[in-house]
Design a protein around this motif. Structure first.
Motif, PDB file in Angstrom:
ATOM      1  N   ASN A 158      -5.318  30.198  45.456  1.00 45.97           N
ATOM      2  CA  ASN A 158      -4.282  30.352  46.474  1.00 45.97           C
ATOM      3  C   ASN A 158      -3.190  29.299  46.339  1.00 45.97           C
ATOM      4  O   ASN A 158      -2.037  29.534  46.726  1.00 45.97           O
ATOM      5  CB  ASN A 158      -4.902  30.291  47.869  1.00 45.97           C
ATOM      6  CG  ASN A 158      -5.793  31.485  48.164  1.00 45.97           C
ATOM      7  OD1 ASN A 158      -5.654  32.544  47.542  1.00 45.97           O
ATOM      8  ND2 ASN A 158      -6.724  31.333  49.089  1.00 45.97           N
ATOM      9  N   ARG A 159      -3.555  28.135  45.787  1.00 44.97           N
ATOM     10  CA  ARG A 159      -2.562  27.062  45.611  1.00 44.97           C
ATOM     11  C   ARG A 159      -1.686  27.280  44.396  1.00 44.97           C
ATOM     12  O   ARG A 159      -0.587  26.729  44.320  1.00 44.97           O
ATOM     13  CB  ARG A 159      -3.269  25.712  45.509  1.00 44.97           C
ATOM     14  CG  ARG A 159      -3.907  25.238  46.809  1.00 44.97           C
ATOM     15  CD  ARG A 159      -4.324  23.780  46.711  1.00 44.97           C
ATOM     16  NE  ARG A 159      -5.373  23.585  45.712  1.00 44.97           N
ATOM     17  CZ  ARG A 159      -6.677  23.610  45.987  1.00 44.97           C
ATOM     18  NH1 ARG A 159      -7.083  23.834  47.241  1.00 44.97           N
ATOM     19  NH2 ARG A 159      -7.570  23.408  45.047  1.00 44.97           N
ATOM     20  N   GLY A 160      -2.145  28.059  43.428  1.00 41.92           N
ATOM     21  CA  GLY A 160      -1.357  28.272  42.217  1.00 41.92           C
ATOM     22  C   GLY A 160      -2.258  28.516  41.020  1.00 41.92           C
ATOM     23  O   GLY A 160      -3.475  28.721  41.162  1.00 41.92           O
ATOM     24  N   PRO A 161      -1.684  28.486  39.797  1.00 41.43           N
ATOM     25  CA  PRO A 161      -2.477  28.713  38.584  1.00 41.43           C
ATOM     26  C   PRO A 161      -3.608  27.698  38.458  1.00 41.43           C
ATOM     27  O   PRO A 161      -3.432  26.513  38.737  1.00 41.43           O
ATOM     28  CB  PRO A 161      -1.451  28.550  37.447  1.00 41.43           C
ATOM     29  CG  PRO A 161      -0.128  28.800  38.090  1.00 41.43           C
ATOM     30  CD  PRO A 161      -0.242  28.298  39.495  1.00 41.43           C
ATOM     31  N   VAL A 162      -4.771  28.190  38.043  1.00 39.14           N
ATOM     32  CA  VAL A 162      -5.960  27.352  37.885  1.00 39.14           C
ATOM     33  C   VAL A 162      -6.265  27.213  36.402  1.00 39.14           C
ATOM     34  O   VAL A 162      -6.379  28.211  35.682  1.00 39.14           O
ATOM     35  CB  VAL A 162      -7.166  27.957  38.630  1.00 39.14           C
ATOM     36  CG1 VAL A 162      -8.427  27.135  38.377  1.00 39.14           C
ATOM     37  CG2 VAL A 162      -6.870  28.041  40.117  1.00 39.14           C
ATOM     38  N   THR A 163      -6.410  25.985  35.943  1.00 36.67           N
ATOM     39  CA  THR A 163      -6.675  25.723  34.530  1.00 36.67           C
ATOM     40  C   THR A 163      -8.141  25.996  34.199  1.00 36.67           C
ATOM     41  O   THR A 163      -9.044  25.588  34.945  1.00 36.67           O
ATOM     42  CB  THR A 163      -6.335  24.270  34.174  1.00 36.67           C
ATOM     43  OG1 THR A 163      -4.958  24.036  34.434  1.00 36.67           O
ATOM     44  CG2 THR A 163      -6.618  23.987  32.713  1.00 36.67           C
ATOM     45  N   ALA A 164      -8.360  26.676  33.093  1.00 34.61           N
ATOM     46  CA  ALA A 164      -9.712  26.931  32.594  1.00 34.61           C
ATOM     47  C   ALA A 164      -9.815  26.378  31.178  1.00 34.61           C
ATOM     48  O   ALA A 164      -8.878  26.502  30.384  1.00 34.61           O
ATOM     49  CB  ALA A 164     -10.028  28.422  32.601  1.00 34.61           C
ATOM     50  N   THR A 165     -10.936  25.751  30.884  1.00 34.22           N
ATOM     51  CA  THR A 165     -11.179  25.178  29.563  1.00 34.22           C
ATOM     52  C   THR A 165     -12.481  25.739  29.030  1.00 34.22           C
ATOM     53  O   THR A 165     -13.452  25.910  29.779  1.00 34.22           O
ATOM     54  CB  THR A 165     -11.265  23.648  29.635  1.00 34.22           C
ATOM     55  OG1 THR A 165     -10.116  23.142  30.325  1.00 34.22           O
ATOM     56  CG2 THR A 165     -11.305  23.046  28.241  1.00 34.22           C
ATOM     57  N   VAL A 166     -12.500  26.031  27.742  1.00 36.34           N
ATOM     58  CA  VAL A 166     -13.696  26.615  27.140  1.00 36.34           C
ATOM     59  C   VAL A 166     -14.169  25.719  26.004  1.00 36.34           C
ATOM     60  O   VAL A 166     -13.367  25.172  25.234  1.00 36.34           O
ATOM     61  CB  VAL A 166     -13.411  28.056  26.644  1.00 36.34           C
ATOM     62  CG1 VAL A 166     -12.436  28.081  25.494  1.00 36.34           C
ATOM     63  CG2 VAL A 166     -14.692  28.758  26.249  1.00 36.34           C
ATOM     64  N   TYR A 167     -15.498  25.552  25.932  1.00 38.83           N
ATOM     65  CA  TYR A 167     -16.145  24.719  24.919  1.00 38.83           C
ATOM     66  C   TYR A 167     -17.149  25.564  24.145  1.00 38.83           C
ATOM     67  O   TYR A 167     -17.532  26.656  24.568  1.00 38.83           O
ATOM     68  CB  TYR A 167     -16.870  23.540  25.578  1.00 38.83           C
ATOM     69  CG  TYR A 167     -15.949  22.570  26.284  1.00 38.83           C
ATOM     70  CD1 TYR A 167     -15.502  21.418  25.657  1.00 38.83           C
ATOM     71  CD2 TYR A 167     -15.515  22.823  27.589  1.00 38.83           C
ATOM     72  CE1 TYR A 167     -14.655  20.533  26.310  1.00 38.83           C
ATOM     73  CE2 TYR A 167     -14.668  21.938  28.239  1.00 38.83           C
ATOM     74  CZ  TYR A 167     -14.236  20.800  27.595  1.00 38.83           C
ATOM     75  OH  TYR A 167     -13.384  19.939  28.235  1.00 38.83           O
ATOM     76  N   ASP A 168     -17.603  25.021  23.013  1.00 35.46           N
ATOM     77  CA  ASP A 168     -18.591  25.744  22.209  1.00 35.46           C
ATOM     78  C   ASP A 168     -19.942  25.734  22.912  1.00 35.46           C
ATOM     79  O   ASP A 168     -20.090  25.211  24.022  1.00 35.46           O
ATOM     80  CB  ASP A 168     -18.683  25.149  20.802  1.00 35.46           C
ATOM     81  CG  ASP A 168     -19.193  23.709  20.809  1.00 35.46           C
ATOM     82  OD1 ASP A 168     -19.455  23.173  21.900  1.00 35.46           O
ATOM     83  OD2 ASP A 168     -19.324  23.130  19.720  1.00 35.46           O
TER      84      ASP A 168
END
Length: 336
Positions: free
Chosen positions: A182-192
């Motif tokens: 709701n606040r804005g874009p949410v960062t997602a990070t992916v690891y092995d």
């Protein structure tokens, strides 16, 4: 300190298509290499077009024939209408000519429909990529007869840039993630799979509209640019979502944390360089750093290595990590 939600998931292509023929014919050629990157509209395969080209020309010829017939009928009507005014032609004759014109015009619409159909079949003889992607293993060799009923198709085309990751979180995290969205874009990070190597960083797309009551989890979808192509459809990964950032956070290395029957504790070094145990409440552990919610104050010193040799009141001194053994024969499972 970022507040991070962690989940395990799988990489999924945004688009996957099995390239099948929509017409029956002889596979004349393929225009791709296995594993090749192709663009939308690129030719992938060619079916022998001669039959469909002949059908198109036949339909075009019929349209030309009916067009010539219509022109002749209109000419005859143009001659008959003045004769009708002067009494040299009958109403029935003129009405018949007008009906013939309407009939021929309708036939020409059918001819045009036949042309459109034949043109579509001819176009289907050339198989093109529906989107940008990477080709898989070719499933049909040149020279075979293929048809729309072939289940395997010619090749599978997979979009890899961008690419998505589906992962799960406990349903208790839904409120925090939704508030972040709701606040804005949410960062997602992916690891092995080991969780150590960062593969890509993208944006959380959505929380699934239904949770799984059996497992108490909910699926989330994040999209990644995958510029280096380190994400591959079907592979397992670890995903992290940053929902907020806690300012002024009190943190310690996770190596300082010890466990007993009451929970987590640390060895705190006092002003006289003796240690004492202190129970702590940990908010989260991420990348070797633990967020301390309660039990410590800023500036206090804790022991991060060699705790197996300590007990309350032990005198300690700071040393470089490589000079402090972190295990004993007993802690390693061997006899002392």
């Amino acid at each position: 300190m970022p507040i991070v939600m962690k989940g395990v998931g799988t990489v999924n292509a945004l688009n996957v298509a099995t390239i099948r023929s929509q017409v029956t014919g002889y596979l004349q050629s393929t225009s791709f290499q296995e594993g090749q990157t192709v663009k939308r509209g690129d030719v992938l395969a060619q079916i022998d077009p001669r039959i469909y080209q002949a059908r198109l020309e036949q339909a075009q010829a019929q349209l030309a024939k009916d067009a010539a017939l219509l022109e002749n009928q209109k000419t005859n009507l143009g001659r008959s209408e003045p004769l009708l005014k002067n009494g040299f032609a009958t109403d029935q004759q003129v009405a018949g000519q007008r009906a013939m014109i309407l009939q021929t015009e309708s036939a020409m619409k059918g001819d045009q429909a036949a042309i459109d159909y034949a043109q579509s079949e001819l176009d289907f003889a050339t198989l093109r990529a529906p989107f940008d992607g990477v080709t898989g293993i070719r499933r049909v060799d040149i020279g075979n007869i293929i048809n729309p009923g072939d289940v395997n198709g010619i090749v599978v085309l997979t979009q890899v840039q961008p690419i998505s990751v589906l992962f799960t979180l406990p349903t208790s995290d839904i409120a925090a993630v939704q508030a972040a969205l709701n606040r804005g874009p949410v960062t997602a990070t992916v690891y092995d799979q080991t969780g150590d190597t960062k593969l890509d960083e993208g944006t959380l797309r959505l929380i699934n509209n239904q949770a799984d009551p059996k497992s108490g989890t909910v699926q989330l979808k994040a999209v990644f640019p995958n510029a280096q192509r380190q994400l591959w459809a079907g592979s397992f990964v670890n995903a992290e979502v940053t929902t907020s950032v806690e300012k002024g956070a009190l943190t310690i290395p996770t190596n300082a944390l010890q466990l007993n029957d009451k929970g987590s504790f640390v060895y705190v070094v006092g002003p006289d360089y003796t240690v004492a145990t202190r129970m702590v409440k940990v908010g989260q552990r991420t990348r070797g750093v633990a967020l301390v919610a309660d039990g410590l104050k800023e500036g206090e010193t804790v022991v991060v290595q060699g705790q197996y040799r300590l007990k309350p009141g032990t005198l300690v001194a700071s040393s470089p990590p490589d000079q402090v053994p972190n295990t004993s024969t007993a802690s390693a499972g061997m006899l002392p």
